[in-house]
Scaffold this motif. Structure first.
Motif: not given
Length: 184
Positions: A120-127, A135-143, A151-158, A172-175
């Motif tokens: 819910y929070l991330l959908r608000r950040v996206i909006l 241009s987009g949103i970038v974050l890092t996460c554990k595997e 599931r929220l549209g982010f792509t794993d860049e490795g 992870m990046r969401l363009t």
């Protein structure tokens, strides 16, 4: 339960620090000093999910009171396309007109985890990022969290160069496009 998303103020600092400490191991959690610098420099890049009323719902104990911080997302904006470890503790790297919304933490208090609060929070950040023309949103996460962000549209860049907290992180990046705005 009634929830409200709002931006942070310095009055929220103790609650933010408490939720951060509950969500991350000590080596990964932001310090109170770092959180204070972030709130002072870019409070509008803290999205706080707050319980706005006492709740007698059986899902939550009576100790959950009006105004409880349920969770938050925080980060800065920059023209740098990749998230670097230096950004976590150097609030001066924030550029309000930056093209990229970096996310340093997606924190949900343990009592509220696995109930959709982070999504819910991330959908608000996206909006908000779409509305700000980012241009987009970038974050890092554990595997283990790659699927959640995917599931929220982010792509794993490795695996990225981050050594934050001596852990292995995936960038992870969401363009952001018109389609991303509709998804939010």
């Amino acid at each position: 339960m009634h929830m409200l998303i709002r931006h942070a103020t310095m009055d929220d600092l103790d609650a933010i620090a408490a939720v951060e400490a509950a969500c991350f191991p000590p080596a990964e959690a932001a310090s109170s000093e770092s959180l204070a610098a972030r709130v002072a420099t870019y409070p509008d890049h803290f999205w706080l999910l707050v319980n706005t009323e006492s709740d007698d719902d059986v899902c939550f104990p009576a100790s959950v009171q009006d105004g409880t911080l349920v969770g938050f997302v925080n980060g800065m904006t920059t023209d740098e396309p990749d998230l670097s470890d230096a950004m976590y503790d150097d609030a001066s790297m924030h550029d309000e007109n930056g093209a990229w919304q970096m996310i340093f933490g997606v924190d949900t208090a343990p009592l509220y985890q696995h109930r959709g609060c982070a999504s819910y929070l991330l959908r608000r950040v996206i909006l908000d990022s779409v509305l700000a023309g980012r241009s987009g949103i970038v974050l890092t996460c554990k595997e283990r969290l790659i699927g959640f962000y995917a599931r929220l549209g982010f792509t794993d860049e490795g695996v990225c160069e981050s050594t934050h907290g001596n852990a292995v992180w995936h960038q992870m990046r969401l363009t952001l496009t018109h389609a991303a705005a509709e998804q939010a």
